[in-house]
Design an enzyme around this catalytic site. Structure first.
Site, PDB file in Angstrom:
ATOM      1  N   ASP A 142       0.832  -1.213   0.000  1.00 22.20           N
ATOM      2  CA  ASP A 142       0.000   0.000   0.000  1.00 22.20           C
ATOM      3  C   ASP A 142       0.867   1.265   0.000  1.00 22.20           C
ATOM      4  O   ASP A 142       1.997   1.247  -0.499  1.00 22.20           O
ATOM      5  CB  ASP A 142      -0.949  -0.051   1.214  1.00 22.20           C
ATOM      6  CG  ASP A 142      -2.297   0.570   0.911  1.00 22.20           C
ATOM      7  OD1 ASP A 142      -2.350   1.804   0.743  1.00 22.20           O
ATOM      8  OD2 ASP A 142      -3.294  -0.163   0.821  1.00 22.20           O
ATOM      9  N   ASP A 151      -3.027   3.651  17.777  1.00 24.53           N
ATOM     10  CA  ASP A 151      -3.999   2.567  17.623  1.00 24.53           C
ATOM     11  C   ASP A 151      -3.492   1.465  16.676  1.00 24.53           C
ATOM     12  O   ASP A 151      -4.246   0.553  16.331  1.00 24.53           O
ATOM     13  CB  ASP A 151      -5.330   3.135  17.101  1.00 24.53           C
ATOM     14  CG  ASP A 151      -6.540   2.535  17.809  1.00 24.53           C
ATOM     15  OD1 ASP A 151      -6.351   1.651  18.667  1.00 24.53           O
ATOM     16  OD2 ASP A 151      -7.672   2.956  17.490  1.00 24.53           O
ATOM     17  N   ASN A 187      -8.142  -1.386  22.436  1.00 25.60           N
ATOM     18  CA  ASN A 187      -7.782  -0.638  23.648  1.00 25.60           C
ATOM     19  C   ASN A 187      -8.971   0.270  23.978  1.00 25.60           C
ATOM     20  O   ASN A 187     -10.106  -0.097  23.665  1.00 25.60           O
ATOM     21  CB  ASN A 187      -6.477   0.150  23.400  1.00 25.60           C
ATOM     22  CG  ASN A 187      -6.498   0.893  22.059  1.00 25.60           C
ATOM     23  OD1 ASN A 187      -7.576   1.161  21.525  1.00 25.60           O
ATOM     24  ND2 ASN A 187      -5.345   1.216  21.540  1.00 25.60           N
ATOM     25  N   ILE A 189      -9.237   3.488  22.815  1.00 23.92           N
ATOM     26  CA  ILE A 189      -9.308   4.629  21.894  1.00 23.92           C
ATOM     27  C   ILE A 189      -9.649   4.203  20.463  1.00 23.92           C
ATOM     28  O   ILE A 189      -9.403   3.063  20.059  1.00 23.92           O
ATOM     29  CB  ILE A 189      -7.967   5.425  21.854  1.00 23.92           C
ATOM     30  CG1 ILE A 189      -6.799   4.492  21.455  1.00 23.92           C
ATOM     31  CG2 ILE A 189      -7.699   6.123  23.174  1.00 23.92           C
ATOM     32  CD1 ILE A 189      -5.596   5.211  20.891  1.00 23.92           C
ATOM     33  N   VAL A 191     -10.646   2.962  17.030  1.00 25.94           N
ATOM     34  CA  VAL A 191     -11.391   1.861  16.422  1.00 25.94           C
ATOM     35  C   VAL A 191     -10.686   0.549  16.779  1.00 25.94           C
ATOM     36  O   VAL A 191      -9.626   0.556  17.403  1.00 25.94           O
ATOM     37  CB  VAL A 191     -11.425   2.020  14.878  1.00 25.94           C
ATOM     38  CG1 VAL A 191     -12.305   3.168  14.454  1.00 25.94           C
ATOM     39  CG2 VAL A 191     -10.016   2.182  14.302  1.00 25.94           C
ATOM     40  N   ASN A 265     -13.072   0.072  -8.395  1.00 26.11           N
ATOM     41  CA  ASN A 265     -14.149   1.058  -8.164  1.00 26.11           C
ATOM     42  C   ASN A 265     -14.743   1.575  -9.470  1.00 26.11           C
ATOM     43  O   ASN A 265     -15.093   2.738  -9.586  1.00 26.11           O
ATOM     44  CB  ASN A 265     -13.605   2.252  -7.368  1.00 26.11           C
ATOM     45  CG  ASN A 265     -13.194   1.855  -5.961  1.00 26.11           C
ATOM     46  OD1 ASN A 265     -13.507   0.767  -5.496  1.00 26.11           O
ATOM     47  ND2 ASN A 265     -12.484   2.742  -5.293  1.00 26.11           N
ATOM     48  N   TYR A 278      -7.171 -12.268 -11.301  1.00 24.58           N
ATOM     49  CA  TYR A 278      -6.473 -13.552 -11.420  1.00 24.58           C
ATOM     50  C   TYR A 278      -7.137 -14.611 -10.537  1.00 24.58           C
ATOM     51  O   TYR A 278      -7.559 -14.313  -9.413  1.00 24.58           O
ATOM     52  CB  TYR A 278      -5.000 -13.417 -10.993  1.00 24.58           C
ATOM     53  CG  TYR A 278      -4.200 -12.449 -11.827  1.00 24.58           C
ATOM     54  CD1 TYR A 278      -4.157 -12.574 -13.215  1.00 24.58           C
ATOM     55  CD2 TYR A 278      -3.491 -11.414 -11.238  1.00 24.58           C
ATOM     56  CE1 TYR A 278      -3.417 -11.681 -13.981  1.00 24.58           C
ATOM     57  CE2 TYR A 278      -2.748 -10.523 -11.996  1.00 24.58           C
ATOM     58  CZ  TYR A 278      -2.708 -10.657 -13.372  1.00 24.58           C
ATOM     59  OH  TYR A 278      -1.993  -9.784 -14.122  1.00 24.58           O
ATOM     60  N   SER A 328     -11.130  -0.729  -1.798  1.00 19.49           N
ATOM     61  CA  SER A 328      -9.921  -0.684  -0.951  1.00 19.49           C
ATOM     62  C   SER A 328     -10.252  -0.962   0.505  1.00 19.49           C
ATOM     63  O   SER A 328      -9.416  -1.498   1.236  1.00 19.49           O
ATOM     64  CB  SER A 328      -9.301   0.717  -0.989  1.00 19.49           C
ATOM     65  OG  SER A 328      -8.311   0.809  -1.974  1.00 19.49           O
TER      66      SER A 328
HETATM   67 CA    CA Z   1      -8.486   0.950  19.398  1.00 13.00          CA
END
Ligand code: CA
Length: 396
Positions: A142, A151, A187, A189, A191, A265, A278, A328
């Site tokens: 990427d 995070d 955790n 915080i 996401v 897309n 493929y 993506s």
């Molecule tokens: Ca988190």
């Protein structure tokens, strides 16, 4: 400090190249070509053949048994080389891009941890008591990753960079978003990702604008093999086939790596991009929270499964969070689902795909939009459990 240093290093390289060309009085246009050798011809022999035609080799691409060459515009030697019996193909080093819909990107503010709707939709939280992906190595080809993101950072084991300037910093944000969907930390915080304990191996092959070439992707696949990753996420697409990329994909698959990619897309019914197209790659279309196909999602007979890809909140560069849309964003849900399957039981890429598709839920969309259906992690885990029970019963 590192980002600044990297930026100035890249700028110096660029200025150096321009300066060298100006000193020669004019700037010759250089084209990049990938030269693939016939089967059985070693890389070394192939390089010798190229050199006899006076063509400059930029670097070899061992995974594709090919070389990346620099050819001056109008130079006829490349045509002579194409006639050589040891050469299988000569093609352009095509450019592809990450599969996000830029105008749908929105800021999100995050304080307490939220489980994103996509993570919930595919049933991931149901299996977290048993499996979180410990010990599974996941490659991400990427734009890089924010290695200091609070995070993400505990799950990032090693980062790679294959662009000419060797930059590894995520100066785009896309790679950090994809990484968060796979494995944002559990955790208090931000996401949490689908597989919050996997080991991440992000490799930067796409630049600040989200663009990268076939040769970059082949090098990145090589890096993933070197790092012994078990699953690779490829949230990007090329509109045209590349014989070199096809060879590299086949080789990675042969080395037992599960390959997952964004379908693209482009919308439509016959528009799946490469490498998703493929057969060795799991092609992922995008759905929205109402279980409909996202309007931008590519379709076609190559679509294997569909996964959440519209308005997905996740981690972003510079310690931030954003909501983004695109196939993506769908692909990393599936990559992480594959990692959870592998954490439960080691199996071949073909078997992983079988478990993934057999446990997917038919959401009533046309086959070329949903493939086998919406990915479901808890059903996939149950499939493996039942298969094990059957084996145990046979042994009795
Ligand atoms: Ca988190």
């Amino acid at each position: 400090m590192l980002p600044l240093l990297m930026a100035s290093y890249c700028l110096n390289l660029l200025l150096g190249a321009v300066g060298a060309q100006l000193m020669h009085g004019y700037a010759k246009r250089v084209k990049y070509k990938i030269v693939g050798f016939k089967q059985g011809l070693t890389l070394r022999k192939g390089q010798e053949v190229i050199e006899t035609y006076g063509i400059r080799i930029k670097r070899s691409l061992p995974l594709a048994n090919a070389c990346l060459c620099e050819v001056d515009e109008g130079d006829a030697s490349i045509k002579s080389l194409a006639m050589d019996p040891t050469i299988d193909f000569i093609e352009d080093d095509l450019q592809g891009e990450v599969q996000v819909v830029p105008f749908l990107t929105m800021d999100v503010k995050k304080t307490n941890q939220e489980i994103p709707w996509g993570v919930q939709k595919i049933g991931a939280p149901h299996v977290w008591k048993d499996i979180r992906g410990e010990g599974v190595r996941v490659g991400i080809i990427d734009t890089g990753v924010d290695i200091n993101h609070p995070d993400l950072k505990d799950n990032v084991k090693e980062v790679g960079g294959v662009l000419d300037c060797k930059n590894i910093i995520d100066d785009n944000g896309h790679g950090s978003h994809v990484a968060g969907t796979i494995a944002a930390l559990d955790n208090d915080i931000g996401v949490v990702g689908v597989a919050p304990r996997v080991d991440l191996y992000p490799v930067k092959a796409f630049d600040k604008s989200g663009r990268g070439n076939i040769s970059n992707v082949i090098d990145a696949l090589g890096w993933c093999i070197e790092k012994k990753v078990q699953v690779v996420n490829m949230s990007f697409g090329f509109t045209k086939n590349s014989m070199a990329l096809e060879r590299a994909i086949k080789e990675a698959y042969r080395q037992n790596i599960v390959l997952v990619a964004a379908a693209g897309n482009s919308g439509g019914d016959d528009s799946v991009m490469y490498p998703a197209k493929y057969p060795e790659v799991i092609a992922v279309a995008a759905s929205n929270s109402a279980n409909k196909a996202a309007w931008f999602s590519s379709g076609g007979p190559e679509v294997d499964v569909i996964a959440p890809g519209a308005s997905i909140p996740s981690t972003y560069k510079d310690g931030g969070y954003k909501s983004m849309s695109g196939t993506s964003m769908a692909s990393p849900h599936v990559t992480a689902a594959c990692a959870l399957i592998l954490a439960k039981s080691s199996m071949s890429p073909a078997k992983v795909k079988e478990v993934l598709t057999a446990s997917a839920i038919d959401i009533g969309l046309p086959k070329n939009k949903q493939g086998a259906g919406l990915v479901n992690v808890s059903r996939a885990a149950a499939t493996i459990k039942n298969a094990r029970k059957n084996i145990e019963n046979c042994q009795l």
